[in-house]
Design a protein around this motif. Structure first.
Motif, PDB file in Angstrom:
ATOM      1  N   ALA A   1     -42.601 -12.039  52.775  1.00 53.34           N
ATOM      2  CA  ALA A   1     -43.826 -12.788  53.015  1.00 53.34           C
ATOM      3  C   ALA A   1     -45.007 -11.912  53.414  1.00 53.34           C
ATOM      4  O   ALA A   1     -46.089 -12.429  53.664  1.00 53.34           O
ATOM      5  CB  ALA A   1     -43.583 -13.846  54.093  1.00 53.34           C
ATOM      6  N   ASP A   2     -44.808 -10.604  53.496  1.00 55.68           N
ATOM      7  CA  ASP A   2     -45.919  -9.688  53.756  1.00 55.68           C
ATOM      8  C   ASP A   2     -45.590  -8.328  53.172  1.00 55.68           C
ATOM      9  O   ASP A   2     -44.436  -8.043  52.819  1.00 55.68           O
ATOM     10  CB  ASP A   2     -46.235  -9.586  55.255  1.00 55.68           C
ATOM     11  N   GLY A   3     -46.609  -7.475  53.077  1.00 52.83           N
ATOM     12  CA  GLY A   3     -46.416  -6.190  52.422  1.00 52.83           C
ATOM     13  C   GLY A   3     -45.427  -5.284  53.108  1.00 52.83           C
ATOM     14  O   GLY A   3     -44.632  -4.602  52.461  1.00 52.83           O
TER      15      GLY A   3
ATOM     16  N   MET B   1     -46.030  -8.537  43.123  1.00 50.58           N
ATOM     17  CA  MET B   1     -46.740  -8.279  44.375  1.00 50.58           C
ATOM     18  C   MET B   1     -48.077  -9.024  44.456  1.00 50.58           C
ATOM     19  O   MET B   1     -48.938  -8.863  43.583  1.00 50.58           O
ATOM     20  CB  MET B   1     -46.991  -6.772  44.486  1.00 50.58           C
ATOM     21  N   ASP B   2     -48.245  -9.818  45.521  1.00 51.98           N
ATOM     22  CA  ASP B   2     -49.541 -10.420  45.809  1.00 51.98           C
ATOM     23  C   ASP B   2     -50.430  -9.349  46.450  1.00 51.98           C
ATOM     24  O   ASP B   2     -49.935  -8.341  46.949  1.00 51.98           O
ATOM     25  CB  ASP B   2     -49.358 -11.602  46.756  1.00 51.98           C
ATOM     26  N   ILE B   3     -51.756  -9.557  46.433  1.00 52.70           N
ATOM     27  CA  ILE B   3     -52.660  -8.577  47.042  1.00 52.70           C
ATOM     28  C   ILE B   3     -52.970  -8.922  48.489  1.00 52.70           C
ATOM     29  O   ILE B   3     -52.752  -8.115  49.394  1.00 52.70           O
ATOM     30  CB  ILE B   3     -53.970  -8.456  46.236  1.00 52.70           C
ATOM     31  N   ARG B   4     -53.488 -10.125  48.733  1.00 54.29           N
ATOM     32  CA  ARG B   4     -53.934 -10.482  50.079  1.00 54.29           C
ATOM     33  C   ARG B   4     -52.791 -11.080  50.885  1.00 54.29           C
ATOM     34  O   ARG B   4     -52.392 -12.218  50.661  1.00 54.29           O
ATOM     35  CB  ARG B   4     -55.117 -11.443  49.994  1.00 54.29           C
ATOM     36  N   MET B   5     -52.272 -10.281  51.830  1.00 54.09           N
ATOM     37  CA  MET B   5     -51.158 -10.700  52.683  1.00 54.09           C
ATOM     38  C   MET B   5     -51.356 -10.125  54.074  1.00 54.09           C
ATOM     39  O   MET B   5     -52.065  -9.132  54.255  1.00 54.09           O
ATOM     40  CB  MET B   5     -49.830 -10.191  52.100  1.00 54.09           C
ATOM     41  N   PRO B   6     -50.701 -10.739  55.082  1.00 56.54           N
ATOM     42  CA  PRO B   6     -50.798 -10.206  56.440  1.00 56.54           C
ATOM     43  C   PRO B   6     -49.972  -8.933  56.607  1.00 56.54           C
ATOM     44  O   PRO B   6     -49.180  -8.579  55.736  1.00 56.54           O
ATOM     45  CB  PRO B   6     -50.227 -11.343  57.295  1.00 56.54           C
ATOM     46  N   VAL B   7     -50.183  -8.262  57.729  1.00 57.05           N
ATOM     47  CA  VAL B   7     -49.464  -7.067  58.155  1.00 57.05           C
ATOM     48  C   VAL B   7     -49.806  -5.864  57.279  1.00 57.05           C
ATOM     49  O   VAL B   7     -50.304  -4.854  57.757  1.00 57.05           O
ATOM     50  CB  VAL B   7     -47.924  -7.280  58.193  1.00 57.05           C
TER      51      VAL B   7
END
Length: 218
Positions: free
Chosen positions: A34-36, A53-59
């Motif tokens: 759920a995050d990079g 891979m999504d771009i905008r994620m937390p951490v």
């Protein structure tokens, strides 16, 4: 079987991507994050063929996570396909320069998503047609290329430059072979030489280089 890890901060999106990716039976989602930062850890644990891979994620965002994966020699067999709702020029170009083998927008058709996973797993680069246009706009808006004068191309033979030019046009190995009257095996050999000589991780980086050096004009 193509092994995939999904990295996206939205659980519903991951569930949808899993269902779409696995529907033909030749692609298996072996892990999610759920995050990079968690994504990099899962990739190191599972060593999949492709990371979606999504771009905008937390951490840790997807671009930074992509750079970590690309820089890890132990993950040389893993390729990153960036999938996002954002198509701003800086994100697209940065994704490719970070080492992503492909970039798709999240409104891509299900069949195109599966095709993209197969293309990237096979070692080719892939950009959504709309994204390709964005890359070309970004390159065109930069400093004027110095056609024939860029020192990065000095190490190439005339034939290697021809192959790089066709890569920049978006041709596959088989299409390059037909265009330049080569065998498919010879075309693959030339692409491998270009990757080695130019220090590029994958075909996407070669496409950007072809435009940056003026070998291909947007």
């Amino acid at each position: 079987m193509i092994r995939v890890v999904l990295v996206d901060d939205q659980e519903l999106v991951r569930a949808g991507l899993r269902a779409l990716a696995e529907s033909d039976g030749d692609i298996a989602v072996v892990g999610e994050a759920a995050d990079g930062r968690a994504g990099v850890a899962r990739v190191r644990e599972l060593r999949p063929d492709v990371v979606l891979m999504d771009i905008r994620m937390p951490v840790l965002d997807g671009l930074a996570a992509t750079r970590e994966i690309v820089a890890d020699d132990a993950l040389a067999g893993t390729r990153v396909l960036v999938l996002t709702t954002f198509d701003e020029d800086e994100h697209v170009v940065e994704a490719v320069r970070s080492g992503a083998a492909g970039y798709l927008l999240k409104d891509v058709a299900p069949a195109e998503l599966r095709r993209a996973l197969r293309v990237v797993a096979a070692g080719d680069a892939l950009l959504d047609p709309a994204v390709t246009a964005t890359v070309l706009r970004a390159v065109a808006a930069g400093p004027a290329p110095r056609t024939g004068a860029d020192g990065r191309l000095a190490v190439l033979t005339d034939r290697e430059r021809e192959v790089l030019r066709e890569l920049g046009r978006g041709l596959t190995n088989d299409e390059i072979a037909r265009e330049l009257y080569l065998s498919p095996a010879t075309a693959r050999t030339y692409v491998s030489r270009l990757l080695a000589k130019l220090g590029a991780r994958d075909r996407a980086a070669l496409v950007i280089l072809a435009y940056e050096t003026g070998l291909v004009t947007p």
